[in-house]
Design an enzyme around this catalytic site. Sequence first.
Site, PDB file in Angstrom:
ATOM      1  CG  ASP A  61      -1.707  -0.954   1.635  1.00 67.68           C
ATOM      2  OD1 ASP A  61      -2.123  -1.640   0.712  1.00 67.68           O
ATOM      3  OD2 ASP A  61      -2.039  -1.083   2.827  1.00 67.68           O
ATOM      4  CE  LYS A  83      -7.905  -0.838  -1.371  1.00 67.06           C
ATOM      5  NZ  LYS A  83      -8.765  -0.673  -2.509  1.00 67.06           N
ATOM      6  CG  MET A 196      -8.964   5.966   7.024  1.00 62.66           C
ATOM      7  SD  MET A 196      -9.735   4.596   6.132  1.00 62.66           S
ATOM      8  CE  MET A 196     -10.230   3.527   7.480  1.00 62.66           C
TER       9      MET A 196
HETATM   10  N1  SAH Z   1      -4.618  -1.504   8.838  1.00 60.93           N
HETATM   11  C1  SAH Z   1      -4.181  -0.214   9.337  1.00 60.93           C
HETATM   12  C2  SAH Z   1      -5.218   0.865   9.132  1.00 60.93           C
HETATM   13  C3  SAH Z   1      -5.553   1.131   7.685  1.00 60.93           C
HETATM   14  S1  SAH Z   1      -6.667   2.466   7.487  1.00 60.93           S
HETATM   15  C4  SAH Z   1      -3.797  -0.351  10.817  1.00 60.93           C
HETATM   16  O1  SAH Z   1      -4.084  -1.372  11.432  1.00 60.93           O
HETATM   17  O2  SAH Z   1      -3.191   0.583  11.355  1.00 60.93           O
HETATM   18  C5  SAH Z   1      -5.551   3.831   7.297  1.00 60.93           C
HETATM   19  C6  SAH Z   1      -5.643   4.765   8.486  1.00 60.93           C
HETATM   20  O3  SAH Z   1      -4.845   4.261   9.546  1.00 60.93           O
HETATM   21  C7  SAH Z   1      -5.094   6.136   8.224  1.00 60.93           C
HETATM   22  O4  SAH Z   1      -6.038   6.957   7.580  1.00 60.93           O
HETATM   23  C8  SAH Z   1      -4.829   6.628   9.637  1.00 60.93           C
HETATM   24  O5  SAH Z   1      -6.021   6.980  10.278  1.00 60.93           O
HETATM   25  C9  SAH Z   1      -4.332   5.335  10.289  1.00 60.93           C
HETATM   26  N2  SAH Z   1      -2.854   5.256  10.291  1.00 60.93           N
HETATM   27  C10 SAH Z   1      -2.092   4.320   9.704  1.00 60.93           C
HETATM   28  N3  SAH Z   1      -0.776   4.541   9.952  1.00 60.93           N
HETATM   29  C11 SAH Z   1      -0.716   5.643  10.727  1.00 60.93           C
HETATM   30  C12 SAH Z   1       0.346   6.377  11.326  1.00 60.93           C
HETATM   31  N4  SAH Z   1       1.638   6.028  11.180  1.00 60.93           N
HETATM   32  N5  SAH Z   1       0.030   7.473  12.059  1.00 60.93           N
HETATM   33  C13 SAH Z   1      -1.250   7.850  12.239  1.00 60.93           C
HETATM   34  N6  SAH Z   1      -2.295   7.188  11.697  1.00 60.93           N
HETATM   35  C14 SAH Z   1      -2.038   6.102  10.963  1.00 60.93           C
END
Ligand code: SAH
Length: 272
Positions: A61, A83, A196
């Site tokens: 991703d 995405k 998100m």
């Molecule tokens: N599967 C991922 C989430 C995917 S949805 C997980 O478990 O973390 C993507 C969202 O995750 C982003 O829009 C944000 O809200 C959050 N996110 C992912 N990495 C991040 C990071 N390093 N810092 C802050 N938010 C993060």
Amino acid sequence: MAAPPDLERAILAQALAACGRHCAVLEPGEVWLVGAGPGDPKLLTLDALSALAQADVLVHDALIDPRILALAREGSQLHFAGKRAGHPSTPQGDINDELIDFARRGLRVVRLKGGDPFVFGRGAEEALALAAAGVPFRVVPGITAGLGGLASAGIPATHRGVNRAIIFATGHDPDDEGALDWHALARTGQPIVIYMGLRNLERIARALVEGGLSPDTPAAVISAATTPDQRILVSSLGGIAEAAHRAEPPAPALVVIGEIVPLRARLHGAEP
Ligand code: SAH
């Protein structure tokens, strides 16, 4: 600071021994759905590291930190299946088909996803498609941003006397059919971590206040958590949307609302 050579050798030996003892073999024709954690390569699991070392093809991703991609086995093919809100993205069906196709060609396939593959990342859809196609697969858990990001920001997910639950919610398209009942979440009085959530933050914050949360409830935006760009913005539920609008925190970002947020100020002073 980088580890001095003696320490680096010791760490390497320990990691190799642990991997050798515990890590599985990625077979040709198999797909691993691997969680890469929130960003910092140090937060990869041994299992994820061993997947990177074995992959013939790595489907990743936009959220994957370049420092993690740099750990892929030399000669493995990198495929971007991005995405990201606001940008054209590969349709989910095409990603599923691609994974199945790579596996059927006898490749060792790693599908690397940010955080944990089964938290708001459509990993379950990919797993269901692989299961339906009869492609052997494994899920390698990762540290989800909602936990790793909070810890990295110095905000405990739970604290005795403060909260008894923690809510993970998605802020994506709250006006969709089947949208979340933010009023009901507000009534629990428990902290809410929103993935998100930036784009719809104003609407979400308003709904939470309508649902009974005080506009003074502490709130924070944690962005690019665990990376060198990590930024934390602390405000109140009533002020967070405006504060985020002004500060334009870098993506990706989490929003956290609740009485766990002010613990950061107390812990922060105590951190080295
Ligand atoms: N599967 C991922 C989430 C995917 S949805 C997980 O478990 O973390 C993507 C969202 O995750 C982003 O829009 C944000 O809200 C959050 N996110 C992912 N990495 C991040 C990071 N390093 N810092 C802050 N938010 C993060």
